[in-house]
Design a protein around this motif. Structure first.
Motif, short mmCIF file in Angstrom:
data_model
loop_
_atom_site.label_atom_id
_atom_site.label_comp_id
_atom_site.label_asym_id
_atom_site.label_seq_id
_atom_site.Cartn_x
_atom_site.Cartn_y
_atom_site.Cartn_z
N UNK A 8 0.63 -0.87 0.46
CA UNK A 8 0.05 -0.32 0.23
C UNK A 8 0.81 1.12 0.07
N UNK A 9 0.24 2.11 -1.57
CA UNK A 9 1.70 3.35 -1.22
C UNK A 9 0.57 4.41 -1.27
N UNK A 51 -11.68 -0.36 1.80
CA UNK A 51 -10.74 -1.52 1.52
C UNK A 51 -10.64 -1.81 3.01
N UNK A 52 -10.42 -1.43 3.27
CA UNK A 52 -9.48 -1.82 5.29
C UNK A 52 -11.37 -1.16 6.48
N UNK A 53 -12.45 -1.99 6.24
CA UNK A 53 -13.52 -1.27 6.90
C UNK A 53 -13.21 -1.69 8.49
N UNK A 67 -5.12 7.73 -0.15
CA UNK A 67 -4.11 6.89 -0.12
C UNK A 67 -4.08 5.44 -1.21
N UNK A 68 -3.50 4.74 -2.26
CA UNK A 68 -3.09 4.08 -2.75
C UNK A 68 -2.90 2.48 -2.67
N UNK A 69 -2.79 1.28 -3.19
CA UNK A 69 -2.64 0.79 -2.95
C UNK A 69 -2.54 -0.24 -4.31
N UNK A 70 -0.37 -0.68 -3.98
CA UNK A 70 -0.39 -1.55 -4.56
C UNK A 70 0.46 -3.27 -4.15
N UNK A 85 1.81 0.02 4.44
CA UNK A 85 0.45 0.60 4.18
C UNK A 85 1.19 1.74 4.61
N UNK A 86 0.66 2.52 3.67
CA UNK A 86 1.82 4.20 3.58
C UNK A 86 -0.22 4.92 3.00
#
Length: 282
Positions: A8-9, A51-53, A67-70, A85-86
């Protein structure tokens, strides 16, 4: 959909769902032998729960902007990989606050970004207004390798390290290392108090100082037992016993609130409060 590992970036882009790109952040091939799976996913404060309920509110509390996830995993060993996670926060204090909230007290601080740490499974870094977390999968050696490489690449990609916020930097010099926490809404968890920094001196004295105004501490008085007026360090305030926290004292001077997790006559109280009032503005 199952994924063995995730990265997560926070991406420095103005919109969610737009073209991929973030100068200085790891690309699809940076973390070899791990490779990215799928496309980058991006979320706003209002959509992160998808995404992270259950955890999204923590990031919203500290001022999440985006936030963005890869996702990265090992092609031949799907049980081996990395989850990072960022988050991009509204201000550096918010990023620090998240970092401090998840850092184990015994974890050594590494000189990456404004600060980083690692444990056996987990690592985190903050860099200006960006907060990054990493979780590793695999055996002990693989996890250590991926956490170390992930921290290095993320820190390098984010570029030059910005200075620490002046208030935080000065407050850290007054308290014991590792004890600083940022309350982004209310000091001591009390609604009448403003946001600010909390910590503990080397002698064990709990202290706190506002980062934005003085709040309305008069509303906190009714909660305290044995309340009394306090005049210290050129400020005026109140003290008493919080049923949950024990003795608490605070004073206000020039729209700044500073206080102690102790009675006003505690050893060193006058000296510490003066130092808190002398801290730079946020």
């Amino acid at each position: 959909m199952h994924r063995a590992a995730a990265l997560l970036l926070v991406l420095a882009v103005p919109a969610v769902g737009g073209a991929e790109g973030a100068a200085g952040l790891p690309d699809a091939g940076t973390l070899a032998p791990l490779v990215r799976v799928g496309e980058v996913e991006r979320f706003t404060p209002d959509s992160l729960w998808e995404k992270i309920n259950g955890a999204a509110e923590l990031y919203r509390r500290f001022g999440l902007r985006e936030a963005a996830f890869a996702y990265f995993e090992h092609p031949q060993e799907p049980s081996r990989g990395l989850e990072v996670s960022a988050f991009l926060l509204a201000e550096p204090l918010g990023a620090f606050g998240l970092w401090a909230a998840v850092r184990p007290a015994a974890a050594a601080v590494e000189p990456l970004g404004n600060g980083a740490f690692r444990t056996r499974y987990h690592a985190a870094l903050w860099h200006g207004a960006t907060f990054v977390r990493l979780h590793a999968f695999g055996d002990d050696g693989q996890r250590a390798e991926h956490l170390a490489a992930g921290l290095r690449e993320v820190a390098a990609g984010l570029g030059a390290v910005p200075p620490r916020p002046a208030l935080l930097h000065a407050f850290e010099a007054l308290v014991a290392p590792g004890t600083v926490r940022f309350a982004p809404d209310h000091l001591l968890g009390r609604e009448a108090l403003p946001p600010g920094l909390e910590g503990r001196t080397a002698e064990g004295l709990g202290v706190f100082v506002s980062s934005a105004g003085a709040g309305e501490p008069e509303g906190y008085r009714a909660r305290l037992r044995e309340g009394r007026a306090v005049a210290l360090a050129g400020g005026e305030g109140f003290g008493g016993i919080d049923p949950d926290l024990g003795p608490v004292s605070w004073v206000v001077r020039s729209r700044r609130l500073a206080g102690l997790r102790a009675p006003p006559e505690a050893p060193g109280a006058e000296r510490v409060l003066k130092a808190l009032f002398d801290l730079p503005s946020p």
